[in-house]
Design a protein around this motif. Structure first.
Motif, short mmCIF file in Angstrom:
data_model
loop_
_atom_site.label_atom_id
_atom_site.label_comp_id
_atom_site.label_asym_id
_atom_site.label_seq_id
_atom_site.Cartn_x
_atom_site.Cartn_y
_atom_site.Cartn_z
N SER A 118 0.82 -1.20 0.00
CA SER A 118 0.00 0.00 0.00
C SER A 118 0.86 1.26 0.00
N THR A 119 0.29 2.33 -0.49
CA THR A 119 0.98 3.62 -0.48
C THR A 119 0.71 4.37 0.82
N THR A 120 -0.23 3.86 1.61
CA THR A 120 -0.57 4.50 2.89
C THR A 120 -0.60 3.45 4.00
N VAL A 121 -0.59 3.91 5.23
CA VAL A 121 -0.66 2.99 6.36
C VAL A 121 -2.07 2.44 6.51
N ASP A 122 -3.07 3.21 6.09
CA ASP A 122 -4.46 2.79 6.18
C ASP A 122 -4.81 1.85 5.03
N PHE A 123 -5.60 0.84 5.33
CA PHE A 123 -6.03 -0.11 4.31
C PHE A 123 -7.10 0.52 3.43
N ASN A 124 -6.80 0.66 2.15
CA ASN A 124 -7.76 1.16 1.16
C ASN A 124 -7.55 0.38 -0.14
N PRO A 125 -8.37 -0.64 -0.39
CA PRO A 125 -8.15 -1.49 -1.57
C PRO A 125 -8.31 -0.76 -2.90
N TYR A 126 -8.98 0.39 -2.91
CA TYR A 126 -9.13 1.15 -4.16
C TYR A 126 -7.80 1.70 -4.64
N LEU A 127 -6.81 1.75 -3.76
CA LEU A 127 -5.49 2.27 -4.12
C LEU A 127 -4.54 1.16 -4.57
N LEU A 128 -5.03 -0.08 -4.59
CA LEU A 128 -4.19 -1.23 -4.96
C LEU A 128 -4.40 -1.60 -6.43
N SER A 129 -3.32 -1.96 -7.08
CA SER A 129 -3.45 -2.55 -8.42
C SER A 129 -3.96 -3.98 -8.25
N ALA A 130 -4.39 -4.58 -9.33
CA ALA A 130 -4.85 -5.98 -9.27
C ALA A 130 -3.73 -6.88 -8.77
N GLU A 131 -2.51 -6.64 -9.23
CA GLU A 131 -1.37 -7.46 -8.82
C GLU A 131 -1.06 -7.28 -7.33
N ALA A 132 -1.10 -6.03 -6.85
CA ALA A 132 -0.85 -5.78 -5.43
C ALA A 132 -1.93 -6.41 -4.56
N ALA A 133 -3.19 -6.33 -4.98
CA ALA A 133 -4.29 -6.94 -4.23
C ALA A 133 -4.08 -8.46 -4.15
N HIS A 134 -3.73 -9.05 -5.27
CA HIS A 134 -3.49 -10.50 -5.32
C HIS A 134 -2.35 -10.88 -4.37
N ASN A 135 -1.24 -10.15 -4.45
CA ASN A 135 -0.08 -10.47 -3.61
C ASN A 135 -0.37 -10.24 -2.13
N LEU A 136 -1.11 -9.19 -1.81
CA LEU A 136 -1.49 -8.93 -0.43
C LEU A 136 -2.30 -10.10 0.13
N MET A 137 -3.31 -10.53 -0.61
CA MET A 137 -4.14 -11.64 -0.13
C MET A 137 -3.33 -12.93 -0.03
N HIS A 138 -2.44 -13.15 -0.97
CA HIS A 138 -1.60 -14.35 -0.95
C HIS A 138 -0.73 -14.34 0.31
N ASP A 139 -0.08 -13.21 0.61
CA ASP A 139 0.79 -13.13 1.79
C ASP A 139 -0.02 -13.29 3.08
N LEU A 140 -1.19 -12.67 3.16
CA LEU A 140 -2.02 -12.80 4.36
C LEU A 140 -2.52 -14.24 4.52
N GLY A 141 -2.88 -14.86 3.41
CA GLY A 141 -3.33 -16.26 3.45
C GLY A 141 -2.22 -17.19 3.90
N ALA A 142 -1.00 -16.92 3.48
CA ALA A 142 0.14 -17.74 3.86
C ALA A 142 0.40 -17.65 5.36
N GLN A 143 0.12 -16.50 5.96
CA GLN A 143 0.30 -16.33 7.41
C GLN A 143 -0.69 -17.19 8.19
N LYS A 144 -1.85 -17.47 7.61
CA LYS A 144 -2.91 -18.20 8.32
C LYS A 144 -2.76 -19.72 8.20
N GLN A 145 -1.88 -20.17 7.32
CA GLN A 145 -1.78 -21.63 7.10
C GLN A 145 -0.91 -22.30 8.13
#
Length: 145
Positions: A118-145
């Motif tokens: 993200s470009t900011t500390v606050d979570f705002n998905p409208y500021l994410l590219s499709a690739e950044a959104a995908h990678n963010l979810m992938h990294d968060l999902g990996a933390q939960k496994q």
């Protein structure tokens, strides 16, 4: 072969962002999550959902026809608005096969992951590219496994 039969063999992924309506409570969100997990399991849909009090960011994957039908119901859902499609693509295999709907929310423990994409500390998905959104979810999902 009819349209729905042929679509059943085409696996797609769709990622969207939306704004939560101000009256959506934590109880409402838990109901949304439970409903998504139940409905998705019945329809062969898997995915990842990120939510804070203001925004939803979700990737859903499954048969193309089912994902398209789900998109129409998401657009009509009064619990959120301003749904914007960030990306859609065909898949060779599922990324979220273990989860009818995995879930993550911004927290102190995962703040660095959000900041990474993200470009900011606050979570705002409208500021994410499709690739950044995908990678963010992938990294968060990996933390939960």
């Amino acid at each position: 072969m009819n349209q729905s039969t042929s679509d059943a063999h085409i696996l797609v992924s769709m990622t969207y962002a939306s704004r939560a309506n101000p009256d959506v409570s934590a109880k409402d969100f838990n109901e949304i999550l439970k409903q998504a997990q139940t409905n998705n399991a019945a329809n062969g849909i898997t995915g990842m959902l990120i939510f804070n009090r203001n925004y939803f960011l979700q990737t859903i994957e499954g048969p193309r026809a089912k994902i398209n039908r789900l998109l129409y119901s998401l657009i009509a859902d009064q619990r959120h608005h301003d749904l914007q499609l960030l990306g859609s693509r065909e898949l060779k295999h599922r990324e979220w096969a273990k989860w009818s709907m995995n879930y993550a929310s911004p927290s102190e423990a995962n703040a660095a992951v959000y900041l990474k994409y993200s470009t900011t500390v606050d979570f705002n998905p409208y500021l994410l590219s499709a690739e950044a959104a995908h990678n963010l979810m992938h990294d968060l999902g990996a933390q939960k496994q």
